[in-house]
Design a protein around this motif. Structure first.
Motif, mmCIF file in Angstrom:
data_model
loop_
_atom_site.group_PDB
_atom_site.id
_atom_site.type_symbol
_atom_site.label_atom_id
_atom_site.label_comp_id
_atom_site.label_asym_id
_atom_site.label_seq_id
_atom_site.Cartn_x
_atom_site.Cartn_y
_atom_site.Cartn_z
ATOM 1 N N ALA A 159 0.711 -1.143 0.032
ATOM 2 C CA ALA A 159 -0.101 -0.021 -0.007
ATOM 3 C C ALA A 159 0.779 1.280 0.172
ATOM 4 O O ALA A 159 0.627 2.271 -0.892
ATOM 5 C CB ALA A 159 -0.877 -0.004 1.152
ATOM 6 N N ARG A 161 3.740 1.742 -1.403
ATOM 7 C CA ARG A 161 4.629 1.989 -2.600
ATOM 8 C C ARG A 161 3.605 2.068 -4.004
ATOM 9 O O ARG A 161 4.017 2.630 -4.921
ATOM 10 C CB ARG A 161 5.378 0.673 -2.993
ATOM 11 C CG ARG A 161 6.588 0.477 -2.052
ATOM 12 C CD ARG A 161 7.664 -0.376 -2.519
ATOM 13 N NE ARG A 161 6.730 -1.583 -2.368
ATOM 14 C CZ ARG A 161 7.170 -2.980 -1.951
ATOM 15 N NH1 ARG A 161 8.199 -3.014 -1.397
ATOM 16 N NH2 ARG A 161 6.424 -4.218 -1.970
ATOM 17 N N THR A 162 2.313 1.912 -3.912
ATOM 18 C CA THR A 162 1.693 1.701 -4.964
ATOM 19 C C THR A 162 0.533 2.637 -4.837
ATOM 20 O O THR A 162 -0.110 2.982 -3.512
ATOM 21 C CB THR A 162 1.093 0.503 -5.649
ATOM 22 O OG1 THR A 162 0.493 -0.109 -4.398
ATOM 23 C CG2 THR A 162 1.997 -0.398 -6.007
ATOM 24 N N PHE A 163 -0.099 3.394 -5.884
ATOM 25 C CA PHE A 163 -1.261 4.196 -5.689
ATOM 26 C C PHE A 163 -2.333 3.316 -5.851
ATOM 27 O O PHE A 163 -2.498 1.964 -5.825
ATOM 28 C CB PHE A 163 -1.466 5.095 -7.051
ATOM 29 C CG PHE A 163 -0.275 5.757 -7.011
ATOM 30 C CD1 PHE A 163 -0.026 6.914 -6.335
ATOM 31 C CD2 PHE A 163 0.744 5.674 -8.122
ATOM 32 C CE1 PHE A 163 1.243 7.483 -6.276
ATOM 33 C CE2 PHE A 163 1.876 6.750 -8.116
ATOM 34 C CZ PHE A 163 2.203 7.524 -7.330
ATOM 35 N N SER A 164 -3.574 3.728 -5.665
ATOM 36 C CA SER A 164 -5.004 2.806 -5.424
ATOM 37 C C SER A 164 -5.026 1.974 -6.724
ATOM 38 O O SER A 164 -5.252 2.547 -7.813
ATOM 39 C CB SER A 164 -6.130 3.773 -5.179
ATOM 40 O OG SER A 164 -6.276 4.464 -6.274
ATOM 41 N N PRO A 165 -4.726 0.739 -6.660
ATOM 42 C CA PRO A 165 -4.638 -0.205 -7.985
ATOM 43 C C PRO A 165 -6.078 -0.506 -8.395
ATOM 44 O O PRO A 165 -6.981 -0.329 -7.839
ATOM 45 C CB PRO A 165 -4.134 -1.181 -7.231
ATOM 46 C CG PRO A 165 -4.424 -1.449 -5.699
ATOM 47 C CD PRO A 165 -4.735 -0.136 -5.383
ATOM 48 N N ARG A 166 -6.032 -0.679 -9.618
ATOM 49 C CA ARG A 166 -7.331 -1.286 -10.235
ATOM 50 C C ARG A 166 -7.687 -2.403 -9.710
ATOM 51 O O ARG A 166 -6.828 -3.301 -9.134
ATOM 52 C CB ARG A 166 -7.397 -0.917 -11.569
ATOM 53 C CG ARG A 166 -7.311 0.231 -12.378
ATOM 54 C CD ARG A 166 -7.261 0.191 -13.866
ATOM 55 N NE ARG A 166 -5.713 -0.088 -13.971
ATOM 56 C CZ ARG A 166 -5.231 -0.740 -15.368
ATOM 57 N NH1 ARG A 166 -6.112 -1.027 -16.145
ATOM 58 N NH2 ARG A 166 -4.085 -1.174 -15.429
#
Lengths: 205, 325
Positions: A159, A161-166
């Protein structure tokens, strides 16, 4: 992860100090009584209910905690309850089912909240459960919280490291976490085996 | 699908208890015989792994979410006997540590999820992955096996509920089978994604001859014994309802001694069991046809999914480092 069995959580009360076998027998008695009481006689169910109350009061488990766990596990009862309702005397059957299930659940929740799993394992050993199964259960008990914490750490790292994922990506990343978790668990099992060997373990007797 | 206390009657609880006791006992004996000592800690760690993996919620449409059950995954990674021990341990701990799943229903839960869900899934997986080679074949096989075994476990669960007189078969079967045909798709996709990620980072954990157990140790014995137990479960709890002979069930009810329940139902002016019979039949037939069509559709979907996963996994390996966390 919140659980009464977490090593950090060790309350002390009269029911906690009772031997595990006694508490287990008591829980089984309550469950058997609630299951075999004649249908349509709600009065009989007051007896196991009273026994549970008698155990719950001195155990100092907060009612809110009990209620939360009860609601958590009542999902199946409600799901199957909808199917029960389709029968001719549905409401009656459902209320009997709900009363029984709630009593049994309360008995098991009280038992598990007042008995450390280590005591239950010792009870299994005394009941001559096969050694391989007891060993597996003991190792599971030891590492369940380690791996759960590891899972939430990996999830937090992802969470961060990434933006809100699809959604599709969410499934892939979650599956990758599970895959990693298995790899780590099997590596850890190898290290545990080596540590056990180093301490003189030579397989199950 | 954890059945709580109160849903099963005494005869169902005892019958499922005996079957799963036999299955778990056989699995323990097989594991003692065939599992190398170095793999014994792996059983406990895998059980903890299944438990931890079930904590991860996968988002599904409409704000709901679900989690993996992991039966076929574990059986595919470790083999059938180890799979039964791991899944039984998970169910025992969930029952005795978290009060999840009833203690009188423990036998039924082990039978449904451990033996029906995992071992029968493993049989389908082993059979299919023999015909389709490589990681691709394993992913196709895992999806199909996870789907079929999820649906079978649900059908067995419906049979147990119906045999206990809790929910009539005509309601339980379409509801349970229908819902789990959808849940099984999710389980299959997750199993495939996890296997693909393990195959991408540590293929040696996956591409061994389909089990952690010593391959030379008479694999047909475990197939025979677990297959027999699963067939017994289906024969006891599903076939009385699936067969078009209502007399058989009446007879069984009479001999097994829940005639008073029957009498209770008969006292109601319009006995459901009689006038709903044609409806039940067509519902069951419709559900069975849906199951057959579903299997074909799932197989096609599994093929496409594996196709999209395997080349990607390979290029990901070459182009960038595998995800380290």
């Amino acid at each position: 992860m919140h659980s009464p069995q977490h090593p950090r959580h060790s309350p002390d009360s009269a029911p906690h100090r009772l031997p595990a076998a006694a508490k287990f027998l008591l829980a089984m008695a309550v469950i058997a009584f609630s299951l075999f009481c004649p249908r349509g006689h709600f009065g009989y169910l007051l007896i196991p209910a009273a026994a549970l109350l008698f155990m719950a009061l001195p155990s100092r488990i907060r009612p809110w905690v009990l209620l939360k766990r009860l609601v958590l596990y009542e999902y199946f009862v409600l799901g199957a309850g909808i199917m029960v309702l389709f029968q001719p005397d549905g409401p009656m059957r459902l209320s009997v089912l709900l009363a029984r299930c709630t009593l049994c659940l309360l008995a098991m929740i009280l038992f598990t909240h007042s008995t450390p799993f280590g005591d239950i394992l010792r009870l299994f050993g005394q009941l001559r459960m096969p050694r391989l199964l007891v060993t597996t259960l003991a190792l599971m008990h030891r590492y369940i919280f380690v791996l759960s914490d590891e899972t939430s750490r990996m999830r937090r790292a992802r969470a961060a490291r990434t933006f809100s994922p699809r959604r599709r990506l969410a499934w892939r990343t979650l599956s990758t976490i599970i895959g990693q978790l298995f790899i780590r668990a099997s590596d850890r099992a190898q290290r545990i085996y080596e540590a056990m060997r180093a301490r003189g373990w030579e397989g199950l007797p | 699908m954890h059945i709580p206390d109160g849903f099963l009657d005494a005869k169902t609880a005892i019958a499922t208890g005996v079957l799963s006791f036999a299955g778990l006992g056989f699995a323990l004996r097989e594991a003692r015989r065939t599992l190398p000592p170095g793999k014994i800690p792996l059983l406990g760690l895998s059980a903890a792994f299944v438990f931890a993996a079930q904590m991860l919620n996968f988002p599904v449409a409409g704000g709901t979410s679900g989690h993996m059950v992991g039966g076929v995954l574990v059986a595919a990674l470790l083999g059938p006997s180890a799979g039964v021990i791991v899944l039984s341990s998970v169910l025992i701990v969930q029952c005795f540590m978290f009060a999840d799943g009833g203690i009188t229903a423990l036998g039924a839960n082990i039978l449904n999820m451990g033996i029906m869900g995992a071992v029968v899934g493993w049989m389908i997986y082993a059979l299919l992955s023999r015909f389709i080679p490589g990681l691709f074949g394993r992913i196709v096989a895992a999806v199909v096996a996870a789907w079929i075994s999820t649906v079978l476990a649900a059908i067995l669960c419906a049979g147990e509920l119906a045999a206990s007189g809790t929910v009539p078969w005509g309601i339980a079967f379409p509801a349970m089978a229908g819902i789990h045909m959808l849940i099984g798709i999710g389980e299959g996709v997750i199993t495939a994604l996890v296997l693909a990620s393990i195959g991408a980072t540590r293929p040696e954990l996956l591409l061994r001859p389909a089990s952690a157990e010593v391959p030379s140790a008479r694999p047909y014995r475990s197939i025979l014994v677990f297959g027999f137990i699963a067939a017994m479960g289906l024969a006891l709890f599903v076939s009385p309802f699936a067969c078009p002979w209502p007399d058989g069930l009446d007879k069984a009810a009479e001999t097994l001694g829940f005639k008073d329940k029957e009498a209770e139902q008969r006292a109601i002016p319009a006995p459901v069991t009689d006038y709903k019979m044609p409806g039940i039949g067509s519902d069951a037939v419709a559900t069975s046809i849906a199951g057959a069509v579903g299997t074909v559709v799932v197989f096609g979907g599994a093929w496409l999914l594996a196709r999209s996963l395997v080349p990607k996994a390979k290029t990901a390996n070459v182009e960038s480092e595998p995800p380290s966390t």
